[in-house]
Design a protein around this motif. Structure first.
Motif, PDB file in Angstrom:
ATOM      1  N   ALA A   1       1.035  -1.359  -0.127  1.00 28.31           N
ATOM      2  CA  ALA A   1      -0.465   0.147  -0.019  1.00 28.31           C
ATOM      3  C   ALA A   1       0.978   1.455  -0.007  1.00 28.31           C
ATOM      4  CB  ALA A   1      -0.404  -0.129   1.512  1.00 28.31           C
ATOM      5  N   LEU A   2       1.830   1.079   0.869  1.00 23.48           N
ATOM      6  CA  LEU A   2       3.632   2.750   0.985  1.00 23.48           C
ATOM      7  C   LEU A   2       3.133   2.691  -0.949  1.00 23.48           C
ATOM      8  CD1 LEU A   2       4.245   4.702   2.315  1.00 23.48           C
ATOM      9  CD2 LEU A   2       6.251   2.879   3.477  1.00 23.48           C
ATOM     10  N   LYS A   3       4.155   1.107  -1.050  1.00 25.76           N
ATOM     11  CA  LYS A   3       4.234   2.025  -2.324  1.00 25.76           C
ATOM     12  C   LYS A   3       3.758   2.188  -3.439  1.00 25.76           C
ATOM     13  CE  LYS A   3       7.917  -1.617  -1.551  1.00 25.76           C
ATOM     14  NZ  LYS A   3       8.482  -3.431  -2.066  1.00 25.76           N
ATOM     15  N   LEU A   4       1.899   1.211  -2.714  1.00 26.78           N
ATOM     16  CA  LEU A   4       1.711   2.061  -4.814  1.00 26.78           C
ATOM     17  C   LEU A   4       1.537   3.584  -4.238  1.00 26.78           C
ATOM     18  CD1 LEU A   4      -0.908  -0.646  -4.919  1.00 26.78           C
ATOM     19  CD2 LEU A   4       0.831   0.320  -6.111  1.00 26.78           C
ATOM     20  N   PHE A   5       0.830   4.167  -2.814  1.00 28.39           N
ATOM     21  CA  PHE A   5       1.075   5.269  -2.383  1.00 28.39           C
ATOM     22  C   PHE A   5       1.926   6.800  -3.111  1.00 28.39           C
ATOM     23  CE2 PHE A   5       1.944   8.244   0.662  1.00 28.39           C
ATOM     24  CZ  PHE A   5       0.821   9.539   0.519  1.00 28.39           C
ATOM     25  N   GLU A   6       2.842   5.765  -3.317  1.00 26.90           N
ATOM     26  CA  GLU A   6       3.812   6.892  -3.255  1.00 26.90           C
ATOM     27  C   GLU A   6       4.708   6.899  -5.231  1.00 26.90           C
ATOM     28  OE1 GLU A   6       7.858   4.216  -1.580  1.00 26.90           O
ATOM     29  OE2 GLU A   6       7.816   5.468   0.472  1.00 26.90           O
ATOM     30  N   ARG A   7       3.761   6.043  -5.309  1.00 34.10           N
ATOM     31  CA  ARG A   7       3.990   5.685  -7.092  1.00 34.10           C
ATOM     32  C   ARG A   7       3.048   6.694  -7.973  1.00 34.10           C
ATOM     33  NH1 ARG A   7       1.274   1.044 -10.476  1.00 34.10           N
ATOM     34  NH2 ARG A   7       0.467   1.551 -12.525  1.00 34.10           N
ATOM     35  N   CYS A   8       1.383   6.866  -6.834  1.00 27.54           N
ATOM     36  CA  CYS A   8       0.669   8.115  -6.929  1.00 27.54           C
ATOM     37  C   CYS A   8       1.234   9.533  -7.047  1.00 27.54           C
ATOM     38  CB  CYS A   8      -0.115   7.700  -6.296  1.00 27.54           C
ATOM     39  SG  CYS A   8      -1.827   6.196  -6.886  1.00 27.54           S
ATOM     40  N   LEU A   9       1.650   9.422  -5.604  1.00 25.08           N
ATOM     41  CA  LEU A   9       2.175  10.944  -5.183  1.00 25.08           C
ATOM     42  C   LEU A   9       3.097  11.093  -6.484  1.00 25.08           C
ATOM     43  CD1 LEU A   9       3.786  10.671  -1.697  1.00 25.08           C
ATOM     44  CD2 LEU A   9       1.641  12.151  -2.820  1.00 25.08           C
ATOM     45  N   GLU A  10       4.368  10.519  -6.860  1.00 23.46           N
ATOM     46  CA  GLU A  10       5.210  11.078  -8.280  1.00 23.46           C
ATOM     47  C   GLU A  10       4.333  11.672  -9.096  1.00 23.46           C
ATOM     48  OE1 GLU A  10       7.049   6.978  -8.375  1.00 23.46           O
ATOM     49  OE2 GLU A  10       8.362   7.595  -6.775  1.00 23.46           O
ATOM     50  N   GLN A  11       3.066  10.209  -9.513  1.00 28.55           N
ATOM     51  CA  GLN A  11       2.311  10.302 -11.101  1.00 28.55           C
ATOM     52  C   GLN A  11       1.937  12.054 -10.494  1.00 28.55           C
ATOM     53  OE1 GLN A  11       2.112   8.728 -13.606  1.00 28.55           O
ATOM     54  NE2 GLN A  11       3.918   7.132 -12.964  1.00 28.55           N
ATOM     55  N   GLY A  12       1.745  12.534  -9.610  1.00 28.84           N
ATOM     56  CA  GLY A  12       0.629  13.971  -9.403  1.00 28.84           C
ATOM     57  C   GLY A  12      -0.502  13.623  -9.494  1.00 28.84           C
ATOM     58  N   TRP A  13      -1.155  12.160  -8.854  1.00 27.92           N
ATOM     59  CA  TRP A  13      -2.421  11.859  -8.894  1.00 27.92           C
ATOM     60  C   TRP A  13      -3.164  11.872  -7.241  1.00 27.92           C
ATOM     61  CZ3 TRP A  13      -1.217   6.907 -11.360  1.00 27.92           C
ATOM     62  CH2 TRP A  13      -0.836   6.189 -12.906  1.00 27.92           C
ATOM     63  N   VAL A  14      -2.110  12.312  -6.476  1.00 28.59           N
ATOM     64  CA  VAL A  14      -2.602  12.215  -5.290  1.00 28.59           C
ATOM     65  C   VAL A  14      -1.380  13.335  -4.594  1.00 28.59           C
ATOM     66  CG1 VAL A  14      -2.255  10.740  -2.396  1.00 28.59           C
ATOM     67  CG2 VAL A  14      -3.698   9.956  -4.891  1.00 28.59           C
ATOM     68  N   LEU A  15      -2.495  13.961  -3.720  1.00 26.19           N
ATOM     69  CA  LEU A  15      -1.303  14.938  -2.989  1.00 26.19           C
ATOM     70  C   LEU A  15      -0.621  15.127  -1.656  1.00 26.19           C
ATOM     71  CD1 LEU A  15      -3.951  17.825  -4.537  1.00 26.19           C
ATOM     72  CD2 LEU A  15      -1.637  17.634  -5.217  1.00 26.19           C
ATOM     73  N   ASP A  16      -1.261  14.824  -1.080  1.00 27.45           N
ATOM     74  CA  ASP A  16      -1.460  14.148   0.834  1.00 27.45           C
ATOM     75  C   ASP A  16      -2.663  12.425   0.842  1.00 27.45           C
ATOM     76  OD1 ASP A  16      -0.138  14.172   3.088  1.00 27.45           O
ATOM     77  OD2 ASP A  16      -0.751  16.368   3.361  1.00 27.45           O
ATOM     78  N   GLY A  17      -2.131  12.256   1.991  1.00 27.69           N
ATOM     79  CA  GLY A  17      -2.311  10.604   2.765  1.00 27.69           C
ATOM     80  C   GLY A  17      -2.222  10.276   3.326  1.00 27.69           C
ATOM     81  N   VAL A  18      -3.328  10.262   5.084  1.00 25.82           N
ATOM     82  CA  VAL A  18      -2.855   9.507   6.082  1.00 25.82           C
ATOM     83  C   VAL A  18      -3.985   7.911   6.266  1.00 25.82           C
ATOM     84  CG1 VAL A  18      -5.434  10.727   6.279  1.00 25.82           C
ATOM     85  CG2 VAL A  18      -3.411  10.271   8.228  1.00 25.82           C
ATOM     86  N   LEU A  19      -2.330   7.286   6.665  1.00 29.75           N
ATOM     87  CA  LEU A  19      -3.112   6.273   7.332  1.00 29.75           C
ATOM     88  C   LEU A  19      -3.345   5.781   8.472  1.00 29.75           C
ATOM     89  CD1 LEU A  19      -3.129   2.616   5.931  1.00 29.75           C
ATOM     90  CD2 LEU A  19      -0.628   2.654   6.783  1.00 29.75           C
ATOM     91  N   SER A  20      -4.360   5.163   8.845  1.00 29.61           N
ATOM     92  CA  SER A  20      -4.901   5.128  10.548  1.00 29.61           C
ATOM     93  C   SER A  20      -4.122   4.011  10.978  1.00 29.61           C
ATOM     94  CB  SER A  20      -5.883   4.411  10.314  1.00 29.61           C
ATOM     95  OG  SER A  20      -6.645   3.014   9.444  1.00 29.61           O
ATOM     96  N   GLN A  21      -3.996   4.504  12.154  1.00 32.11           N
ATOM     97  CA  GLN A  21      -2.738   3.673  12.782  1.00 32.11           C
ATOM     98  C   GLN A  21      -3.288   2.809  14.058  1.00 32.11           C
ATOM     99  OE1 GLN A  21       0.730   3.499  12.398  1.00 32.11           O
ATOM    100  NE2 GLN A  21      -0.252   4.403  10.171  1.00 32.11           N
ATOM    101  N   SER A  22      -4.250   2.376  14.059  1.00 30.43           N
ATOM    102  CA  SER A  22      -5.245   2.323  15.077  1.00 30.43           C
ATOM    103  C   SER A  22      -6.571   1.867  14.230  1.00 30.43           C
ATOM    104  CB  SER A  22      -5.291   2.967  15.860  1.00 30.43           C
ATOM    105  OG  SER A  22      -6.272   4.235  16.499  1.00 30.43           O
ATOM    106  N   ALA A  23      -7.465   0.853  14.937  1.00 30.28           N
ATOM    107  CA  ALA A  23      -9.342   0.914  14.463  1.00 30.28           C
ATOM    108  C   ALA A  23      -9.799   2.361  15.243  1.00 30.28           C
ATOM    109  CB  ALA A  23      -9.313  -0.248  15.858  1.00 30.28           C
TER     110      ALA A  23
END
Length: 461
Positions: free
Chosen positions: A291-313
């Motif tokens: 998931a982290l790698k896919l997020f980084e890929r989307c960042l590089e492509q300019g499709w995503v500006l920012d993100g947050v992944l939950s660390q708990s329920a």
């Protein structure tokens, strides 16, 4: 009490009947706000025999019946505006026999969705159909509208989880359909006729519901996107690399209404035009960094500006709140809702065309976009300006509907993806159904409801 109601009370002396104005107002309306409720009375049966008695009485006295569950529908399917008797199933709320081997459980129609979810959890199992109204919606209504919700891309619609149905038809007969069998190849499966029929063929009084094993621990990833076109690009990337349970999207305008309630802080320092929320198998639990790698890929492509992944329920629940609070946050604006769907592969082209159409036709109205876009479903909400009369607002929206639904038809889509047709969309049924199909649907209704007393005026033109 009128003579017909006195007769009903005489025939079913244990039946709870309410005729006071507060009850008639409360039970005569769902979440649709374009109708004034005016039911004859409200009946609250506690047994199947009472439901059968109500239907037989209604046939005798030619009284129309409207089913009432949690009344969370958005298409007027549970509206009683013309002297109908409302039949509420809230007293038929028992969970019965559980079969651990088959992973099924018997439920009455008035079981609240969240109650079944909690029951399943207590048995170490899982009921996956879920939506923002799960705390008040009831199984009978979910089945009658084939409710979808937030996890369709992994678990499907309500239809997938109904192993058997008990229904009372418009003649008062009780039918036991499929009886929980996994395999039953004996001709027409009437169970699937009643699922999605919106109470027009008969009333669901009970169901054998399937359960499944719980998914692995889930995490939520909230992403900020620069453009609407990027929503499906990000979906394609993540769907190929991780196992998704949900893929939701919403606009910044939608987020603005949620934040205005003052219960949630902004998720990012800088606002973005659009957001997507993904629920996926928790990478922290599995040790998988896909998931982290896919997020980084989307960042590089300019499709995503920012993100947050939950660390708990708890944080996952907080992130879900940004999406699930939208409907409630815009309710004070009396939104006119369109619930439409196209096949997933056609979503990008459809969105581009629809975006241009809405911008051209609603220049003076605020339009809120959100939906379960991972299964091709979009919710479009046009908000009523405070100074505009409700009737004038609805008329303006329905004029644009012709163009919106023409576009839906061109893309081979559905004008009601999961909210049902009810009263509000009834006259648009030909957008998604041919004349031949509608004629056959009307013929099927006559078989199960020969006197036309079961939720008349809903679904069918």
């Amino acid at each position: 009490m009128s003579a017909p109601l006195a007769r009903l009370h005489q025939q079913l002396p244990q039946l709870v009947l309410r005729t006071d104005d507060d009850s008639r107002q409360h039970y005569g309306l769902d979440w649709t706000r374009y109708y004034q409720p005016a039911p004859l009375a409200v009946a609250l049966p506690a047994t199947v025999a009472e439901v059968q008695g109500i239907v037989r009485w209604a046939r005798e006295h030619r009284v129309a019946l409207v089913p009432s569950g949690g009344r969370t529908g958005l298409s007027g399917g549970a509206v009683a505006a013309s002297g109908e008797l409302v039949v509420s199933f809230e007293r038929m709320n028992r969970i019965g026999d559980f079969d651990r081997v088959a992973r099924t459980v018997q439920c009455e129609a008035g079981v609240v969705t969240a109650a079944l979810q909690q029951y399943a959890s207590g048995k170490g199992l899982y009921y996956p159909v879920d939506f923002a109204s799960s705390g008040s919606s009831q199984l009978g209504g979910n089945i009658a509208t084939n409710a979808g919700g937030i996890k369709v891309i992994r678990y499907g619609m309500t239809r997938e989880w109904v192993a058997g149905l008990s229904v009372v038809t418009g003649t008062g007969e009780l039918l036991e359909l499929n009886r929980g069998l996994a395999k039953n190849n004996t001709g027409y499966d009437f169970r699937h006729l009643f699922i999605g029929s919106e109470g027009t063929l008969g009333f669901v009084v009970g169901a054998c519901m399937k359960l499944t094993l719980p998914p692995p621990p889930q995490a939520v990833l909230l992403l900020a996107l620069p453009a609407l076109a990027d929503v499906m690009r990000v979906f394609e990337v993540f769907r190929e690399g991780v196992s998704l349970s949900a893929y939701e999207f919403f606009s910044d305008q939608a987020l603005g209404h949620v934040l205005a309630r003052g219960q949630l802080a902004a998720p990012f320092e800088v606002r973005a035009p659009f957001y997507v929320l993904l629920e996926l198998d928790d990478p922290m639990h599995s040790g998988d960094d896909s998931a982290l790698k896919l997020f980084e890929r989307c960042l590089e492509q300019g499709w995503v500006l920012d993100g947050v992944l939950s660390q708990s329920a708890q944080q996952a629940q907080q992130l879900w709140a940004y999406r699930e609070s939208i409907s409630e946050s815009i309710t004070p604006y009396t939104p006119y809702k369109n619930d439409i769907a196209v096949t997933i592969s056609r979503v990008p082209a459809f969105i581009a065309s629809l975006d241009a159409l809405l911008a051209a036709n609603y220049p003076d109205f605020e339009v809120i976009w959100y939906g379960h876009i991972g299964d091709g479903n979009l919710h479009i909400n046009v908000l009523k300006p405070p100074a505009l009369a409700l009737a004038a607002f609805r008329d303006a929206c329905e004029q644009v509907n012709e163009q919106v639904f023409a576009l839906v038809r061109d893309f081979g889509g559905s004008m009601s993806a999961e909210h049902g047709v009810g009263l509000l969309k009834r006259d648009y049924l030909p957008v998604s159904r041919s004349a031949q199909e509608i004629e056959m649907m009307q013929g099927i209704k006559k078989v199960f409801d020969p006197d036309g007393i079961m939720n008349p005026g809903k679904l069918l033109p």
